[in-house]
Write a protein that holds these residues in place. Structure first.
Motif, PDB file in Angstrom:
ATOM      1  N   LYS A 639      72.693  14.420  70.113  1.00  0.00           N
ATOM      2  CA  LYS A 639      71.859  13.397  70.672  1.00  0.00           C
ATOM      3  C   LYS A 639      70.440  13.428  70.648  1.00  0.00           C
ATOM      4  O   LYS A 639      69.538  12.754  70.369  1.00  0.00           O
ATOM      5  CB  LYS A 639      72.403  12.769  71.825  1.00  0.00           C
ATOM      6  N   ASP A 640      70.102  14.658  71.231  1.00  0.00           N
ATOM      7  CA  ASP A 640      68.464  14.944  71.291  1.00  0.00           C
ATOM      8  C   ASP A 640      68.031  15.881  70.536  1.00  0.00           C
ATOM      9  O   ASP A 640      66.752  16.311  70.770  1.00  0.00           O
ATOM     10  CB  ASP A 640      68.478  15.441  72.755  1.00  0.00           C
ATOM     11  N   LYS A 641      68.482  16.181  69.510  1.00  0.00           N
ATOM     12  CA  LYS A 641      68.062  17.098  68.531  1.00  0.00           C
ATOM     13  C   LYS A 641      67.875  16.510  67.101  1.00  0.00           C
ATOM     14  O   LYS A 641      67.232  16.976  66.460  1.00  0.00           O
ATOM     15  CB  LYS A 641      69.153  18.142  68.256  1.00  0.00           C
ATOM     16  N   VAL A 642      68.317  15.506  66.706  1.00  0.00           N
ATOM     17  CA  VAL A 642      68.122  14.858  65.327  1.00  0.00           C
ATOM     18  C   VAL A 642      67.924  13.199  65.786  1.00  0.00           C
ATOM     19  O   VAL A 642      68.084  12.499  66.644  1.00  0.00           O
ATOM     20  CB  VAL A 642      69.344  14.650  64.649  1.00  0.00           C
ATOM     21  N   GLU A 643      66.881  12.620  64.778  1.00  0.00           N
ATOM     22  CA  GLU A 643      66.528  11.378  64.612  1.00  0.00           C
ATOM     23  C   GLU A 643      67.643  10.416  64.188  1.00  0.00           C
ATOM     24  O   GLU A 643      67.811   9.418  64.498  1.00  0.00           O
ATOM     25  CB  GLU A 643      65.359  11.199  63.945  1.00  0.00           C
ATOM     26  N   ASN A 644      68.310  10.768  62.811  1.00  0.00           N
ATOM     27  CA  ASN A 644      69.336   9.811  62.589  1.00  0.00           C
ATOM     28  C   ASN A 644      70.175  10.942  61.777  1.00  0.00           C
ATOM     29  O   ASN A 644      70.015  11.954  61.406  1.00  0.00           O
ATOM     30  CB  ASN A 644      68.396   8.945  61.628  1.00  0.00           C
ATOM     31  N   VAL A 645      71.515  10.433  61.472  1.00  0.00           N
ATOM     32  CA  VAL A 645      72.342  11.182  60.756  1.00  0.00           C
ATOM     33  C   VAL A 645      72.790  10.162  59.512  1.00  0.00           C
ATOM     34  O   VAL A 645      73.085   8.988  59.857  1.00  0.00           O
ATOM     35  CB  VAL A 645      73.738  11.510  61.603  1.00  0.00           C
ATOM     36  N   LYS A 646      72.856  10.940  58.422  1.00  0.00           N
ATOM     37  CA  LYS A 646      73.256  10.047  57.291  1.00  0.00           C
ATOM     38  C   LYS A 646      74.121  10.907  56.186  1.00  0.00           C
ATOM     39  O   LYS A 646      74.367  12.023  56.428  1.00  0.00           O
ATOM     40  CB  LYS A 646      71.798   9.935  56.283  1.00  0.00           C
ATOM     41  N   ILE A 647      74.858  10.042  55.356  1.00  0.00           N
ATOM     42  CA  ILE A 647      75.693  10.614  54.334  1.00  0.00           C
ATOM     43  C   ILE A 647      74.559  11.053  53.210  1.00  0.00           C
ATOM     44  O   ILE A 647      73.878  10.271  53.092  1.00  0.00           O
ATOM     45  CB  ILE A 647      76.467   9.597  53.735  1.00  0.00           C
ATOM     46  N   TYR A 689      52.553  17.180  67.783  1.00  0.00           N
ATOM     47  CA  TYR A 689      53.162  15.955  67.444  1.00  0.00           C
ATOM     48  C   TYR A 689      54.117  15.988  66.333  1.00  0.00           C
ATOM     49  O   TYR A 689      55.434  15.638  66.366  1.00  0.00           O
ATOM     50  CB  TYR A 689      52.277  14.952  67.113  1.00  0.00           C
ATOM     51  N   TYR A 690      53.592  17.001  65.331  1.00  0.00           N
ATOM     52  CA  TYR A 690      54.547  17.082  64.056  1.00  0.00           C
ATOM     53  C   TYR A 690      55.710  17.966  64.423  1.00  0.00           C
ATOM     54  O   TYR A 690      56.781  17.996  64.150  1.00  0.00           O
ATOM     55  CB  TYR A 690      53.780  17.546  63.021  1.00  0.00           C
ATOM     56  N   PHE A 691      55.279  19.131  65.168  1.00  0.00           N
ATOM     57  CA  PHE A 691      56.382  20.121  65.576  1.00  0.00           C
ATOM     58  C   PHE A 691      57.663  19.465  66.333  1.00  0.00           C
ATOM     59  O   PHE A 691      58.710  19.574  66.253  1.00  0.00           O
ATOM     60  CB  PHE A 691      55.905  21.199  66.372  1.00  0.00           C
ATOM     61  N   GLY A 692      56.992  18.366  67.165  1.00  0.00           N
ATOM     62  CA  GLY A 692      58.035  17.649  68.067  1.00  0.00           C
ATOM     63  C   GLY A 692      58.988  16.779  67.453  1.00  0.00           C
ATOM     64  O   GLY A 692      59.936  16.275  68.026  1.00  0.00           O
ATOM     65  N   GLN A 693      58.671  16.327  66.233  1.00  0.00           N
ATOM     66  CA  GLN A 693      59.354  15.096  65.436  1.00  0.00           C
ATOM     67  C   GLN A 693      60.725  15.747  65.064  1.00  0.00           C
ATOM     68  O   GLN A 693      60.980  16.955  64.738  1.00  0.00           O
ATOM     69  CB  GLN A 693      58.687  14.763  63.991  1.00  0.00           C
ATOM     70  N   LYS A 694      61.736  14.760  65.398  1.00  0.00           N
ATOM     71  CA  LYS A 694      62.963  15.174  65.159  1.00  0.00           C
ATOM     72  C   LYS A 694      63.210  14.867  63.765  1.00  0.00           C
ATOM     73  O   LYS A 694      62.761  13.877  63.109  1.00  0.00           O
ATOM     74  CB  LYS A 694      64.073  14.036  65.932  1.00  0.00           C
ATOM     75  N   LYS A 695      64.179  15.637  63.167  1.00  0.00           N
ATOM     76  CA  LYS A 695      64.452  15.723  61.785  1.00  0.00           C
ATOM     77  C   LYS A 695      65.855  14.643  61.520  1.00  0.00           C
ATOM     78  O   LYS A 695      66.535  14.456  62.433  1.00  0.00           O
ATOM     79  CB  LYS A 695      64.816  17.090  61.344  1.00  0.00           C
ATOM     80  N   ILE A 696      66.053  14.476  60.058  1.00  0.00           N
ATOM     81  CA  ILE A 696      67.261  13.680  59.872  1.00  0.00           C
ATOM     82  C   ILE A 696      68.325  14.542  59.297  1.00  0.00           C
ATOM     83  O   ILE A 696      67.977  15.493  58.410  1.00  0.00           O
ATOM     84  CB  ILE A 696      66.788  12.702  58.709  1.00  0.00           C
ATOM     85  N   LEU A 697      69.498  14.459  59.844  1.00  0.00           N
ATOM     86  CA  LEU A 697      70.563  15.376  59.241  1.00  0.00           C
ATOM     87  C   LEU A 697      71.445  14.690  58.364  1.00  0.00           C
ATOM     88  O   LEU A 697      71.929  13.510  58.735  1.00  0.00           O
ATOM     89  CB  LEU A 697      71.528  15.631  60.542  1.00  0.00           C
ATOM     90  N   GLU A 698      71.450  15.287  57.300  1.00  0.00           N
ATOM     91  CA  GLU A 698      72.308  14.623  56.332  1.00  0.00           C
ATOM     92  C   GLU A 698      73.580  15.521  56.046  1.00  0.00           C
ATOM     93  O   GLU A 698      73.716  16.854  55.926  1.00  0.00           O
ATOM     94  CB  GLU A 698      71.704  14.823  54.884  1.00  0.00           C
ATOM     95  N   VAL A 699      74.795  14.827  56.010  1.00  0.00           N
ATOM     96  CA  VAL A 699      76.101  15.594  55.751  1.00  0.00           C
ATOM     97  C   VAL A 699      76.847  15.292  54.665  1.00  0.00           C
ATOM     98  O   VAL A 699      76.454  14.260  54.052  1.00  0.00           O
ATOM     99  CB  VAL A 699      77.024  15.361  56.835  1.00  0.00           C
ATOM    100  N   ASN A 700      77.340  16.209  53.958  1.00  0.00           N
ATOM    101  CA  ASN A 700      77.993  16.269  52.657  1.00  0.00           C
ATOM    102  C   ASN A 700      79.587  15.818  53.013  1.00  0.00           C
ATOM    103  O   ASN A 700      80.415  16.753  53.457  1.00  0.00           O
ATOM    104  CB  ASN A 700      77.910  17.640  52.336  1.00  0.00           C
TER     105      ASN A 700
END
Length: 803
Positions: A639-647, A689-700
């Protein structure tokens, strides 16, 4: 009002003081002094006379020491007594102080100015000889000779130019900023046709102040000059007044001028041969006329051996030597080799300004020789260009690209460079003109010579002018054209040495960004590892409906080929550029498109490979079926580690990957930014600011681990093992995507937990600790040594008793 009253009060006080002082002076003038009653001083005070000499007497003695060739001290004294003394006008006095103290920054400029004046005098007599051969007379040689006299602290600069009459000396040397060259140029151009005017612009000194730079280093200047229309005269000045008198030696010059400087004590370095050589080479090596320096050199010479020396080295005579007496008579006298110092005139400007010639008239060997002469580079240049630019400003230039880049090319990137030497009418002006070339082209070496550039009066600096921008624009275009026309082999060498400079140019030079982009080369999935490709070739190989130029940035090509971000692109036959230099990703950020094709960083969000309707429908089905897992990951363990989760549509073999948003840092960019040495401790606000940005997790969705996670979440959303699995997979994806782990200790613990489970090692089984051993006492070895020493003494005593 108060200010006005204060000013009036100050003025009143000053007037009162002035009037009282003036009255006292007049009163003192009225007092008559009785000479008979005045005390007298004995004129001859013996030895104390030497100690009571005044400064005037010291100056007089120094003036007597100033010598000219052929004039004795008595003749110099007589010359000064007969000379007509004239004072500079008040404005000239002020101007002289300004010249000496303010106009020039470097004292060494004086020699450049005097040589330039001599060159002008030679030019004038040469122009006159074109229509009247008799003006040269017996002195046909046109040259400049420089000679130092250390004993008398004199420096002489002699030319065989047009010379000056007595009136010329008073008119031009006695009036600052009245240039004989400027006046001669005006009269000559008025008399000549318009097509000859350009040739006359070669005359250098048109300000009329360069001569007075001599007072930077000299306390007295003597000018001896002979013009065809007058006798030989001597002009002498100490910067406050000047004298003009006919030379009692007669015509010693034939024609021309000698400027003799009596140097100040602090300027004695300009009497040294190496210093004069350095200044002449730096400023005046491309003057049209030969410049000679009276210089010394060591030569080897065979000299006969002295009789005494020969006798000392001779061997005693024997009877066997009598037979060879007849042969010895024919032998040459014995000699030895000695080193001898000789003085002679040495030519200082053998290198001629080849840029003044037409390119078709200059050979490749001459270009190489000229390059080595002014760059001191031992290697041949990689490529060169020679051109004449005309239009708003006219200039001639030769530009070279060295074969090897300087080792300190980027250490001195923001410092002034001496890559381009600027000449105005073949006289060196500056080598640190920042506005002449952009910094990313600082490796280019060459010369620029123009007759149109505006200089300040001292000719030391170039005035800021729009013409500089015009020259800069043309130079950059010529350099890029020169690089573009290189052969394939030469361009490979150029890319190896200067590819970073080209990429810096893309970042800094928006005007020439398109031209520079054509010079970029990158590794490609369509090329062998040893080869690179251009953007033009990439565009030619693009698929029919491909909209983007795909690239990925990292540290090594092997690593990039195995990156999860390129799996589906390579599988579908798309070409991917591999950017392995640290500056590459910065370069791409400044280059939004090429030939109408936009760039796409495959490590960032927004990659859409398949836009068909079937692909879109399948993606919607997958999103719907995997919605429980996506929501569980997004709202649960991560929850606190990624901005979004996508296919994901880019993954093939990898279960998960972390991608940055379009305006975030990729893993490569984050690594480079963290490695910057010159930054605020802890990073600035922008980087944080850029270091603290959360990333998008893509799952296969096709990976077995993701399918198993979905099954476990659907059956039991509180499954602890599923939570551990997704955390471990997330950290693994973080590393594979090029980012740093924030919780490395936790990652190591989870790996250990997984290994225990795989090897059936109980999770609660403790680690055997190493026992602690007490340190052995250091006294025991010492005691043993004492015992052995006592035993040795006992043995020795026993041996003595036996004896």
């Amino acid at each position: 009002m108060k200010l006005l009253n204060s000013l009036l009060l100050v003025a009143f006080v000053c007037l009162t003081i002035y009037s009282s002082w003036n009255g006292r002076v007049h009163a003192e003038d009225d007092i008559e002094v009785d000479e008979s009653s005045a005390p007298k001083v004995d004129e001859d005070i013996g030895k104390s006379r030497e100690g009571s000499r005044t400064d005037d007497e010291v100056v007089q003695r120094e003036e007597e020491q100033i010598k000219l060739d052929g004039l004795s001290v008595a003749e110099m004294k007589e010359l000064r007594e007969k000379a007509q003394k004239q004072e500079f006008v008040a404005e000239v006095n002020r101007m002289m102080k300004l010249i000496i103290n303010s106009l020039y920054k470097n004292k060494e400029i004086f020699l450049r100015e005097l040589i330039s004046n001599a060159s002008d005098a030679l030019d004038k007599i040469r122009f006159m000889s074109l229509t009247d051969k008799e003006v040269l007379g017996e002195t046909e040689e046109l040259s400049i000779r420089i000679k130092s006299d250390k004993e008398n602290r004199m420096l002489h600069i002699t030319d065989t130019g047009i010379g000056m009459t007595k009136d010329d000396m008073i008119k031009y040397l006695g009036t600052i900023a009245k240039s004989q060259t400027s006046e001669f140029l005006t009269k000559f151009q008025e008399a000549q046709a318009s097509d000859n005017k350009q040739s006359m612009s070669d005359l250098i000194g048109q300000f009329g102040v360069g001569f007075y730079s001599a007072f930077l280093v000299a306390d007295k200047v003597i000018v001896t000059s002979k013009n065809n229309q007058d006798e030989q005269y001597i002009w002498e000045s100490d910067s406050s007044s000047f004298t003009v008198v006919q030379d009692p030696r007669g015509n010693t010059l034939g024609r021309g001028t000698t400027v003799s400087l009596h140097l100040k004590e602090e300027a004695s370095e300009y009497l040294e041969e190496h210093k004069l050589r350095e200044i002449i080479t730096k400023y005046s090596q491309f003057i049209n006329f030969n410049i000679y320096l009276w210089a010394s050199k060591s030569v080897s010479e065979e000299v006969p051996v002295e009789d005494e020396e020969a006798a000392a080295t001779a061997t005693p005579k024997t009877d066997d030597d009598d037979a060879s007496v007849e042969e010895a008579k024919d032998e040459k006298p014995k000699t030895k080799t000695v080193n001898k110092t000789v003085w002679d005139w040495e030519l200082m400007n053998s290198a001629k300004p080849i840029w003044q010639r037409k390119p078709a008239e200059v050979t490749d060997e001459e270009y190489v020789e000229f390059y080595k002469s002014f760059t001191k580079d031992s290697q041949d240049p990689l490529v060169h260009t020679h051109f004449v630019a005309e239009g708003e400003v006219t200039f001639k230039s030769i530009l070279y690209v060295p074969k090897v880049a300087p080792s300190d090319l980027f250490q001195n990137y923001n410092k002034k460079t001496d890559s381009i030497k600027l000449y105005v009418r073949r006289v060196f002006i500056s080598e640190t003109v920042d506005d002449l070339l952009p910094k990313y082209l600082s490796f280019v070496r060459g010369v620029v010579d123009s007759d149109d550039l505006p200089l300040n009066v001292s000719r030391e600096t170039l005035q800021q002018n729009k013409l500089l921008k015009v020259i800069k624009k043309k130079l950059v275009r010529k350099i890029l054209d020169m690089v573009k026309k290189m052969s394939e082999a030469d361009f490979e060498l150029f890319h190896k040495e200067y590819s970073t400079n080209v990429k810096l140019g893309v970042i800094e030079d928006s005007t020439n960004r398109v031209r520079l982009a054509k010079l970029l080369r990158f590794g490609s999935s369509a090329e062998d590892k040893t080869k690179t490709t251009s953007l033009e070739k990439y565009v030619e190989r693009m698929k029919e409906k491909q909209e983007f130029i795909y690239f990925i940035a990292g540290t090594d090509r092997d690593e990039l080929e195995k990156s999860p971000f390129v799996e589906r692109l390579l599988a579908k036959g798309y070409e991917v550029l591999y950017l392995t230099d640290p500056i590459d990703e910065y370069c791409m950020q400044s280059l939004p498109e090429f030939d109408g094709k936009r760039f796409q960083n495959v490590a960032k969000d927004g990659l859409n490979i398949d836009k068909s309707k079937q692909a879109e429908e399948r993606l919607k089905e997958l999103e719907k079926s995997y919605e429980p897992l996506i929501n569980w990951i997004k709202d649960g363990p991560l929850k606190d580690k990624v901005e979004n989760v996508k296919i994901s549509t880019r993954l093939v073999k990898t279960p998960m990957a972390l991608v940055a948003n379009q305006f975030g840092y990729s893993g490569n960019m984050e690594r480079i930014t963290r490695a910057q040495a010159y930054q605020k401790s802890g990073g600035d606000s922008a980087s944080q600011y850029y270091f603290g940005q959360k990333k998008i997790l893509e799952v296969n969705p096709g990976h077995p681990l993701i399918k198993e996670l979905l099954r476990r979440v659907e059956s039991d959303s509180s499954d602890s093992q599923a939570k551990q699995m997704v955390e471990l997979m997330f950290e693994s994806a973080t590393l594979r995507s090029g980012y740093e782990l924030r919780d490395t200790a936790g990652f190591a613990d989870r790996i250990e937990h997984m290994l225990r489970s795989a090897l059936n090692v109980p999770l609660d089984e403790k680690v055997d600790e190493m026992p602690d051993f007490e340190e052995e006492s250091e006294k025991e070895p010492a005691d043993e040594q004492e015992v052995s020493a006592e035993e040795d003494k006992t043995d020795q005593t026993a041996q003595h008793s036996e004896l």
